[in-house]
Design a protein around this motif. Structure first.
Motif, mmCIF file in Angstrom:
data_model
loop_
_atom_site.group_PDB
_atom_site.id
_atom_site.type_symbol
_atom_site.label_atom_id
_atom_site.label_comp_id
_atom_site.label_asym_id
_atom_site.label_seq_id
_atom_site.Cartn_x
_atom_site.Cartn_y
_atom_site.Cartn_z
ATOM 1 N N ARG A 113 0.843 -1.199 0.000
ATOM 2 C CA ARG A 113 0.000 0.000 0.000
ATOM 3 C C ARG A 113 0.883 1.256 0.000
ATOM 4 O O ARG A 113 0.563 2.248 -0.640
ATOM 5 N N ARG A 114 1.997 1.187 0.717
ATOM 6 C CA ARG A 114 2.917 2.319 0.726
ATOM 7 C C ARG A 114 3.453 2.569 -0.687
ATOM 8 O O ARG A 114 3.507 3.712 -1.161
ATOM 9 N N ALA A 115 3.840 1.506 -1.370
ATOM 10 C CA ALA A 115 4.342 1.650 -2.744
ATOM 11 C C ALA A 115 3.259 2.208 -3.662
ATOM 12 O O ALA A 115 3.538 3.021 -4.555
ATOM 13 N N TRP A 116 2.031 1.783 -3.442
ATOM 14 C CA TRP A 116 0.911 2.272 -4.252
ATOM 15 C C TRP A 116 0.743 3.780 -4.084
ATOM 16 O O TRP A 116 0.571 4.518 -5.053
ATOM 17 N N ASP A 120 6.785 12.435 -11.918
ATOM 18 C CA ASP A 120 7.494 12.139 -13.161
ATOM 19 C C ASP A 120 8.092 10.745 -13.029
ATOM 20 O O ASP A 120 7.812 10.013 -12.070
ATOM 21 N N ARG A 121 8.920 10.356 -13.988
ATOM 22 C CA ARG A 121 9.603 9.069 -13.903
ATOM 23 C C ARG A 121 10.374 9.002 -12.591
ATOM 24 O O ARG A 121 10.989 9.980 -12.161
ATOM 25 N N ASN A 122 10.325 7.848 -11.967
ATOM 26 C CA ASN A 122 10.981 7.705 -10.665
ATOM 27 C C ASN A 122 11.393 6.255 -10.492
ATOM 28 O O ASN A 122 10.576 5.397 -10.143
ATOM 29 N N GLU A 123 12.666 5.966 -10.736
ATOM 30 C CA GLU A 123 13.126 4.580 -10.716
ATOM 31 C C GLU A 123 13.061 3.990 -9.317
ATOM 32 O O GLU A 123 12.799 2.790 -9.157
ATOM 33 N N ALA A 124 13.278 4.799 -8.284
ATOM 34 C CA ALA A 124 13.227 4.273 -6.917
ATOM 35 C C ALA A 124 11.834 3.748 -6.601
ATOM 36 O O ALA A 124 11.671 2.655 -6.046
ATOM 37 N N ARG A 160 2.168 -0.169 -13.173
ATOM 38 C CA ARG A 160 2.485 1.119 -12.537
ATOM 39 C C ARG A 160 3.993 1.361 -12.556
ATOM 40 O O ARG A 160 4.453 2.484 -12.794
ATOM 41 N N ALA A 161 4.751 0.308 -12.276
ATOM 42 C CA ALA A 161 6.209 0.458 -12.283
ATOM 43 C C ALA A 161 6.702 0.885 -13.655
ATOM 44 O O ALA A 161 7.569 1.760 -13.776
ATOM 45 N N ALA A 162 6.152 0.299 -14.691
ATOM 46 C CA ALA A 162 6.573 0.647 -16.051
ATOM 47 C C ALA A 162 6.285 2.111 -16.357
ATOM 48 O O ALA A 162 7.085 2.803 -16.992
ATOM 49 N N ALA A 163 5.138 2.600 -15.912
ATOM 50 C CA ALA A 163 4.778 3.990 -16.180
ATOM 51 C C ALA A 163 5.757 4.968 -15.537
ATOM 52 O O ALA A 163 5.910 6.095 -16.017
#
Length: 674
Positions: A346-349, A357-361, A388-391
């Motif tokens: 849920r935190r990651a969500w 913007d793009r955020n690899e972390a 979501r990660a891909a976006a």
């Protein structure tokens, strides 16, 4: 208990269900109606009328539709201490799904069985009322499990009430109650209770006509703009009714102080209803307790043991009217307030929604959530997190890999359209021969899953040939996939008949020094369909022995067991057929691979029919039809035709066979059209 205005029939129906539940029976009912028509009021009525009952209540949230099992987790929170009293497989399924312990992924069927027994155990102490509002906004995983349970309630003293604006595919067939607008006299009474100022008769008539008996419209719209109505002008706008109701809430929200509006947005952005979490995030935003007083005085939000909006449309109005920056701000605060250890997903969500913007972390955290999701929410969860990660991924090549992985998960979870959209994105990314071959492979699987069975073997044969130079192992596997789909397509396979695919497979790269079970199976089919059964039976027996002897990883086993079952059938190995068909069905159910489940059910149904177990076959046929409804993936009625034929129901069988033949002939013609 006070009867709701104009709802005598509906309240009587709910009273009858409550009485039946108290008498030891279980029921389920879906309330269907437009936004604001009174579904939530009827659910409130049932909850108040059931004051002596144990009540579980949850509402679907639009912003969390892609967060698998989010709604189910909230519904089950009060019962989690009873999980360990369930049989071990069911306890493990629920515990891993809700993140209480690590473990293997559990599919919706095992989770559903666990929830059914969890509810039954809770109802032993006191009859149980389960209320699900805004079911049209449930995440797919929760909706499937809730529907599974609702269909199987019997004598557990459980009443399940669900409210939705529209029919939900997975809940088709459940008892329904259409909630219509109020009759004219009741609508006039309700309007008069709100409009206490002089009102032109023409305007009153126009309001009643526009509201069409919708109670929330009658309550909210006059309060939103009394100045425009009192003088006899300013008729309601011609926008959609839901939009007008939300607009009335937006106007009331706009009148609140800034800190109260931000607190409302904070509550709207997180559906957990946890006041501790909300106030922790509010403190991070610098919001004072006075903000809570303001929203409660405005009768838009109540803050008690749980945080609850007056109506679901308040939540959507709050979230939609907020700017993108404001949304990101509250999601960031919620992420900060959510425990990394206790609820990392849920935190990651929230972090994903907070990213501008793009955020690899953050993308990496979502990718980790996808890995955990296979143990918590299964395949659909992993697909949602990876998408979501891909976006959020900046590197185009890495983004394409994540999109491809998300597409695979969505395909296996029974969401072929979502998978197709992701594959289109992959193909718009950087050029890569190996990745392009992977896309072709998945498109072949999607073709079959979406009813274009004639295209599947052609696509897979071409992909297998592309893989020969890129990845010999994948080449062999794709040849075996092509054989599988050419067999399933039968005479409609076009230019990729099983004989043609088998002949091509004889030129496939040789396996390694230790052939896998699927390598042996490919070679056996290549011989069986080119040189005949006399030469192909012994190689097939070696392959089947390998499948029964080797403990393949579940994902590999699911991929090959169906075609292995066909090999057993072709060579009259009934013992292997029974064992492998049962194993395949168990794997696909446990993992929740809904797109593969119909094929596994077909093999098990066929084995049952050949053994004369007609009732068992008919029971699995019902499950196959339920899966088709839940996923929206329609399959030709082969199974239904076979069950009818074996049971001697000639007219039914002939009708089904003609329907299948007609549809497949049309498909075959379409597949060769220019």
């Amino acid at each position: 208990m006070t009867m709701l205005l104009g709802r005598r029939t509906e309240c009587a129906a709910l009273d009858a269900l409550l009485k039946a539940m108290r008498d030891g029976r279980s029921e389920a009912l879906v309330l269907l109606g437009e936004a604001g028509v009174g579904k939530t009021a009827l659910l409130d009525y049932a909850q108040q009328a059931g004051g002596d009952l144990k009540v579980l209540r949850v509402a679907g949230v639009e912003s969390e539709m892609e967060l698998p099992y989010a709604a189910l987790h909230q519904l089950c929170l009060p019962l989690l201490d009873g999980i360990d009293r369930l049989p071990a497989p069911q306890a493990d399924a629920l515990a891993t799904t809700f993140g209480l312990r690590a473990g293997e992924a559990s599919g919706p069927f095992l989770v559903g069985l666990g929830l059914l027994n969890l509810l039954a155990e809770a109802a032993r102490e006191r009859p149980l009322l389960c209320v699900v509002d805004d079911a049209h906004w449930l995440d797919d995983a929760s909706a499937q499990v809730v529907a599974f349970v609702a269909r199987r309630l019997r004598a557990e003293s459980v009443l399940m009430l669900l409210a939705s604006r529209r029919p939900i595919a997975s809940m088709r067939g459940l008892p329904e109650l259409a909630v219509q607008g109020l009759a004219e006299d009741a609508a006039q009474q309700l309007l008069s209770s709100v409009v206490r100022w002089p009102l032109d008769d023409g305007v009153r008539a126009a309001m009643l006509a526009e509201a069409r008996g919708n109670p929330l419209a009658l309550l909210e719209l006059p309060l939103a703009s009394p100045d425009r109505l009192a003088g006899g002008f300013g008729l309601l706008e011609a926008s959609a009714l839901t939009g007008r109701i939300e607009e009335s809430f937006r106007r009331r929200i706009a009148e609140l102080p800034a800190d109260a509006r931000e607190l409302l947005l904070l509550a709207a952005a997180d559906s957990s209803g946890d006041p501790v979490l909300m106030w922790r995030a509010a403190a991070a935003l610098g919001l004072s307790p006075e903000a809570g007083s303001a929203v409660q005085e405005a009768e838009l939000l109540t803050i008690g043991v749980r945080v609850a909006f007056r109506h679901p449309l308040v939540r959507s109005a709050v979230y939609r009217v907020a700017t993108a920056d404001a949304r990101r701000r509250v999601h960031s605060a919620l992420a900060e307030a959510t425990s990394r250890e206790a609820d990392p997903d849920r935190r990651a969500w929230h972090l994903a929604h907070a990213a501008a913007d793009r955020n690899e972390a953050v993308a990496a955290e979502l990718e980790a959530s996808a890995d955990r999701a296979q143990g918590r929410g299964g395949l659909s969860a992993a697909g949602a997190f990876l998408e979501r990660a891909a976006a959020l991924t900046g590197d185009p090549a890495v983004r394409a890999e994540r999109e491809l992985a998300a597409a695979r998960y969505k395909y296996h979870a029974g969401a072929p359209e979502g998978a197709r959209i992701l594959l289109d994105k992959v193909e718009s990314g950087p050029s890569d021969d190996l990745r392009a071959a992977h896309v072709g492979q998945l498109r072949g699987h999607l073709a079959f899953a979406t009813g274009r069975a004639a295209e599947a073997p052609v696509l897979l044969l071409e992909t297998a040939q592309r893989f020969e130079q890129l990845d010999p192992v994948l080449s062999r596997e794709t040849y075996l996939d092509a054989i599988t789909y050419s067999l399933l397509a039968g005479r409609f396979a076009g230019r990729a008949t099983v004989a043609e695919v088998a002949a091509s497979a004889q030129t496939a790269p040789a396996p390694g020094r230790s052939p896998r079970a699927q390598d042996l199976l490919l070679d056996a089919f290549a011989v069986l369909y080119t040189d005949g059964h006399a030469k192909g039976t012994r190689p097939m027996q070696r392959a089947l022995d390998a499948f029964r002897r080797d403990e393949l990883p579940v994902t590999e086993a699911m991929r090959w067991l169906a075609i292995a079952c066909h090999g057993a059938c072709e060579t009259w190995d009934d013992v292997a057929w029974e064992a492998l068909a049962e194993l395949n069905l168990r794997h696909t159910r446990d993992v929740g691979a809904l797109v593969m489940l119909p094929v596994a059910l077909t093999q098990r149904i066929a084995a049952h029919l050949h053994a004369g177990r007609f009732p068992a076959a008919a029971e699995l046929l019902e499950e196959a039809e339920a899966v088709a409804e839940a996923t929206g993936i329609a399959r030709p009625a082969y199974d239904a035709a076979a069950v009818a034929a074996w049971r001697g129901r000639e007219a039914e069988a002939v009708g089904l066979i003609q329907t299948v033949s007609t549809s497949r002939s049309s498909e075959a013609r379409a597949s060769v059209s220019p």
